[in-house]
Motif scaffolding. Sequence first.
Motif, mmCIF file in Angstrom:
data_model
loop_
_atom_site.group_PDB
_atom_site.id
_atom_site.type_symbol
_atom_site.label_atom_id
_atom_site.label_comp_id
_atom_site.label_asym_id
_atom_site.label_seq_id
_atom_site.Cartn_x
_atom_site.Cartn_y
_atom_site.Cartn_z
ATOM 1 N N HIS A 40 2.496 13.215 12.065
ATOM 2 C CA HIS A 40 1.517 12.808 11.169
ATOM 3 C C HIS A 40 1.512 11.305 11.438
ATOM 4 N N VAL A 41 0.064 10.927 11.388
ATOM 5 C CA VAL A 41 -0.273 9.523 11.802
ATOM 6 C C VAL A 41 -1.240 9.204 10.799
ATOM 7 N N ASP A 42 -1.121 8.103 9.883
ATOM 8 C CA ASP A 42 -1.961 7.637 8.685
ATOM 9 C C ASP A 42 -2.391 6.153 9.281
ATOM 10 N N TYR A 43 -3.504 6.035 9.220
ATOM 11 C CA TYR A 43 -4.151 4.600 9.472
ATOM 12 C C TYR A 43 -4.981 4.202 8.206
ATOM 13 N N THR A 44 -4.701 3.101 7.522
ATOM 14 C CA THR A 44 -5.320 2.328 6.426
ATOM 15 C C THR A 44 -5.981 1.141 6.915
ATOM 16 N N ILE A 45 -7.175 0.799 6.786
ATOM 17 C CA ILE A 45 -7.785 -0.554 7.040
ATOM 18 C C ILE A 45 -7.948 -1.161 5.919
ATOM 19 N N TYR A 46 -7.498 -2.359 6.160
ATOM 20 C CA TYR A 46 -8.020 -3.312 4.928
ATOM 21 C C TYR A 46 -8.817 -4.475 5.603
ATOM 22 N N GLU A 47 -10.211 -4.313 5.529
ATOM 23 C CA GLU A 47 -11.082 -4.987 6.228
ATOM 24 C C GLU A 47 -11.071 -6.643 5.818
ATOM 25 N N PRO A 48 -11.116 -6.721 4.406
ATOM 26 C CA PRO A 48 -10.839 -8.128 4.159
ATOM 27 C C PRO A 48 -9.695 -9.161 4.492
ATOM 28 N N LEU A 49 -8.793 -7.969 4.635
ATOM 29 C CA LEU A 49 -7.652 -8.939 5.087
ATOM 30 C C LEU A 49 -7.060 -8.812 6.657
ATOM 31 N N ASP A 50 -8.088 -8.356 7.384
ATOM 32 C CA ASP A 50 -7.812 -8.142 8.851
ATOM 33 C C ASP A 50 -6.800 -7.337 9.408
ATOM 34 N N ASN A 64 16.562 13.609 19.044
ATOM 35 C CA ASN A 64 16.437 14.938 18.226
ATOM 36 C C ASN A 64 16.601 14.453 16.761
ATOM 37 N N THR A 65 15.994 13.269 16.412
ATOM 38 C CA THR A 65 15.979 13.013 15.099
ATOM 39 C C THR A 65 14.667 12.525 14.422
ATOM 40 N N LYS A 66 14.562 12.631 13.068
ATOM 41 C CA LYS A 66 13.172 12.600 12.515
ATOM 42 C C LYS A 66 12.993 10.826 12.123
ATOM 43 N N TYR A 67 11.905 10.403 12.466
ATOM 44 C CA TYR A 67 11.852 8.982 12.299
ATOM 45 C C TYR A 67 10.437 8.730 11.318
ATOM 46 N N HIS A 68 10.254 7.508 10.680
ATOM 47 C CA HIS A 68 9.323 6.866 10.036
ATOM 48 C C HIS A 68 9.013 5.702 10.248
ATOM 49 N N GLU A 69 7.853 4.976 10.712
ATOM 50 C CA GLU A 69 7.582 4.025 11.284
ATOM 51 C C GLU A 69 6.293 3.321 10.602
ATOM 52 N N THR A 70 6.278 2.079 9.804
ATOM 53 C CA THR A 70 5.164 1.447 9.411
ATOM 54 C C THR A 70 4.947 0.239 10.415
ATOM 55 N N THR A 71 3.810 0.143 10.867
ATOM 56 C CA THR A 71 3.558 -0.995 11.754
ATOM 57 C C THR A 71 1.963 -1.630 11.480
ATOM 58 N N PHE A 72 2.013 -2.866 11.500
ATOM 59 C CA PHE A 72 0.552 -3.591 10.936
ATOM 60 C C PHE A 72 -0.062 -3.985 12.237
ATOM 61 N N TYR A 73 -1.418 -4.094 12.237
ATOM 62 C CA TYR A 73 -2.099 -4.616 13.428
ATOM 63 C C TYR A 73 -3.332 -5.348 12.851
ATOM 64 N N ARG A 74 -3.661 -6.115 13.894
ATOM 65 C CA ARG A 74 -4.863 -7.134 13.330
ATOM 66 C C ARG A 74 -6.043 -6.455 13.551
ATOM 67 N N LEU A 90 3.512 -5.601 3.326
ATOM 68 C CA LEU A 90 3.300 -4.601 2.416
ATOM 69 C C LEU A 90 2.970 -5.194 1.119
ATOM 70 N N THR A 91 3.686 -6.411 0.867
ATOM 71 C CA THR A 91 3.162 -7.194 -0.403
ATOM 72 C C THR A 91 1.754 -7.661 -0.396
ATOM 73 N N LEU A 92 1.493 -8.041 0.613
ATOM 74 C CA LEU A 92 -0.066 -8.485 0.738
ATOM 75 C C LEU A 92 -0.998 -7.322 0.346
ATOM 76 N N VAL A 93 -0.819 -6.161 0.865
ATOM 77 C CA VAL A 93 -1.674 -5.057 0.570
ATOM 78 C C VAL A 93 -1.297 -4.382 -0.692
#
Length: 96
Positions: A40-50, A64-74, A90-93
């Motif tokens: 499962h991959v979710d993307y959230t776009i914060y246009e005013p914050l680029d 053979n392990t589960k993972y969760h990753e949060t990554t930010f892009y410009r 994360l604080t910014l959003v």
Amino acid sequence: MYDEFGGVFASDYVLYKRNGLVENRLYVVGNNFLNLKPNHVDYTIYEPLDLIKMENEGMDVEYNTKYHETTFYRLSDGHRYNQNLNDSLLTLVGQK
């Protein structure tokens, strides 16, 4: 966002910008998960914050392990932010 190869190869999610009926390919976001098989991959776009926030979870096939990753892009150019900036971003959003 589209999966460039439909899961046939390593997943390359690509951001496209729609201009009327035409979609222009901008850049790869979350490229080559390689040993990671995203469920499962979710993307959230914060246009005013680029910003684009990617939430990715699945299985690491090598370990053979589960993972969760949060990554930010410009949003403007696809630059991936260093993971050590996650708490600040994360604080910014408003999620921390």
